[in-house]
Motif scaffolding. Structure first.
Motif, PDB file in Angstrom:
ATOM      1  N   GLY A  84      -2.936  19.783  -3.949  1.00  0.00           N
ATOM      2  CA  GLY A  84      -3.783  20.726  -3.535  1.00  0.00           C
ATOM      3  C   GLY A  84      -5.456  20.386  -3.344  1.00  0.00           C
ATOM      4  O   GLY A  84      -6.464  21.500  -3.481  1.00  0.00           O
ATOM      5  N   HIS A  85      -6.021  18.711  -2.849  1.00  0.00           N
ATOM      6  CA  HIS A  85      -7.142  19.105  -3.049  1.00  0.00           C
ATOM      7  C   HIS A  85      -7.456  18.858  -1.850  1.00  0.00           C
ATOM      8  O   HIS A  85      -9.203  17.959  -1.390  1.00  0.00           O
ATOM      9  CB  HIS A  85      -7.682  17.203  -4.102  1.00  0.00           C
ATOM     10  N   ILE A 125       1.481  -1.158   0.152  1.00  0.00           N
ATOM     11  CA  ILE A 125       0.277   0.144  -0.299  1.00  0.00           C
ATOM     12  C   ILE A 125       0.888   1.112  -0.201  1.00  0.00           C
ATOM     13  O   ILE A 125       0.638   2.092  -0.639  1.00  0.00           O
ATOM     14  CB  ILE A 125      -1.031   0.062   0.979  1.00  0.00           C
ATOM     15  N   ILE A 126       1.510   1.698   0.946  1.00  0.00           N
ATOM     16  CA  ILE A 126       2.201   2.500   0.427  1.00  0.00           C
ATOM     17  C   ILE A 126       3.915   2.534  -0.879  1.00  0.00           C
ATOM     18  O   ILE A 126       3.630   3.906  -1.003  1.00  0.00           O
ATOM     19  CB  ILE A 126       3.819   1.713   1.729  1.00  0.00           C
ATOM     20  N   LEU A 140      -2.940   7.596   3.318  1.00  0.00           N
ATOM     21  CA  LEU A 140      -2.256   7.607   1.897  1.00  0.00           C
ATOM     22  C   LEU A 140      -3.117   8.281   1.250  1.00  0.00           C
ATOM     23  O   LEU A 140      -2.533   9.248   0.579  1.00  0.00           O
ATOM     24  CB  LEU A 140      -1.885   6.610   1.819  1.00  0.00           C
ATOM     25  N   HIS A 141      -4.507   7.943   0.432  1.00  0.00           N
ATOM     26  CA  HIS A 141      -4.741   8.941  -0.265  1.00  0.00           C
ATOM     27  C   HIS A 141      -5.099  10.007   0.027  1.00  0.00           C
ATOM     28  O   HIS A 141      -5.114  10.922  -0.666  1.00  0.00           O
ATOM     29  CB  HIS A 141      -6.238   7.922  -0.410  1.00  0.00           C
ATOM     30  N   ASP A 142      -5.184  10.078   1.467  1.00  0.00           N
ATOM     31  CA  ASP A 142      -6.017  12.090   1.469  1.00  0.00           C
ATOM     32  C   ASP A 142      -4.548  12.596   1.615  1.00  0.00           C
ATOM     33  O   ASP A 142      -4.848  13.719   1.252  1.00  0.00           O
ATOM     34  CB  ASP A 142      -6.380  12.062   3.340  1.00  0.00           C
ATOM     35  N   ALA A 143      -3.635  11.774   2.446  1.00  0.00           N
ATOM     36  CA  ALA A 143      -2.225  12.817   2.499  1.00  0.00           C
ATOM     37  C   ALA A 143      -1.463  13.208   1.062  1.00  0.00           C
ATOM     38  O   ALA A 143      -1.942  14.054   0.244  1.00  0.00           O
ATOM     39  CB  ALA A 143      -0.925  11.589   3.071  1.00  0.00           C
ATOM     40  N   MET A 144      -1.921  12.164  -0.555  1.00  0.00           N
ATOM     41  CA  MET A 144      -1.633  12.395  -1.647  1.00  0.00           C
ATOM     42  C   MET A 144      -2.708  14.066  -2.208  1.00  0.00           C
ATOM     43  O   MET A 144      -2.411  14.358  -2.638  1.00  0.00           O
ATOM     44  CB  MET A 144      -2.259  10.955  -2.518  1.00  0.00           C
ATOM     45  N   ARG A 152       4.513   5.647  -5.324  1.00  0.00           N
ATOM     46  CA  ARG A 152       4.818   5.223  -6.058  1.00  0.00           C
ATOM     47  C   ARG A 152       5.713   6.299  -7.392  1.00  0.00           C
ATOM     48  O   ARG A 152       6.213   6.831  -7.190  1.00  0.00           O
ATOM     49  CB  ARG A 152       3.894   4.776  -7.741  1.00  0.00           C
ATOM     50  N   ARG A 153       4.567   7.175  -7.561  1.00  0.00           N
ATOM     51  CA  ARG A 153       4.795   9.190  -7.805  1.00  0.00           C
ATOM     52  C   ARG A 153       5.639   9.757  -8.019  1.00  0.00           C
ATOM     53  O   ARG A 153       5.245  11.168  -8.643  1.00  0.00           O
ATOM     54  CB  ARG A 153       3.086   9.569  -8.706  1.00  0.00           C
TER      55      ARG A 153
END
Length: 173
Positions: free
Chosen positions: A168-169, A123-124, A159-163, A129-130
């Motif tokens: 800026g979302h 998951i991490i 992680l989804h929220d952190a990304m 990855r990008r």
């Protein structure tokens, strides 16, 4: 089997993953352990599994490094044959192993120490990855600090929220 009266004491619960912990787990008389000690044995076994997953990642990454070309399809074919996996499953295993070893060394260490599971490591890797290498290392460090206490779904969401926030979302508080 180790009988309850012969248990090596509470110290075994804190042993790091490896041969000593493995020997203790394998010799526990599970039928004689109280329920709370069975929970400790489950945790210890999970640390061992994670440790072995880290070892497998390092071995597969080394195998990929020695392929010609490095990391090419020959490694996945070799792994698929050796482990009786489908080709796409072997490709995923090889890709993740190489990525973890080359780009996420702290994640491999956390896996090796039994602090996270192989799925949390995946998951991490997937969610970072990008990112640029320095940003990835920073996010990795924060994720690893949180990951042991989070479920896989919670880690994925975090992680989804952190990304999203990093792009800026974020929703305003």
């Amino acid at each position: 089997m180790i009988a309850p009266a012969d248990q090596p004491g509470a110290a075994w619960r804190a042993l790091p993953p490896g041969t000593v912990l493995n020997a203790v787990i394998e010799t526990l008389d599970l039928g004689a352990l109280p329920r709370r000690e069975l929970v400790d044995a489950v945790r210890a076994a999970q640390r061992q599994v994670a440790h072995l997953d880290a070892l497998r990642a390092r071995v597969v990454a080394e195998l990929a490094r020695r392929a010609d070309p490095p990391g090419g399809p020959a490694t996945a074919a070799t792994v698929a044959a050796a482990l009786s996996l489908e080709t796409d499953e072997a490709e995923e295993l090889v890709g993740l192993a190489v990525e973890l070893v080359q780009s996420l060394p702290a994640t491999v260490t956390a896996l090796d120490e039994g602090r996270i599971t192989a799925e949390k490591a995946r998951i991490i890797a997937t969610h970072t990855r990008r990112l640029a290498p320095s940003t990835r290392a920073t996010v990795e460090a924060v994720a690893l600090a949180r990951a042991p206490e989070l479920t896989e779904a919670q880690l994925r969401t975090w992680l989804h929220d952190a990304m999203s926030c990093g792009q800026g979302h974020c929703a305003s508080s």
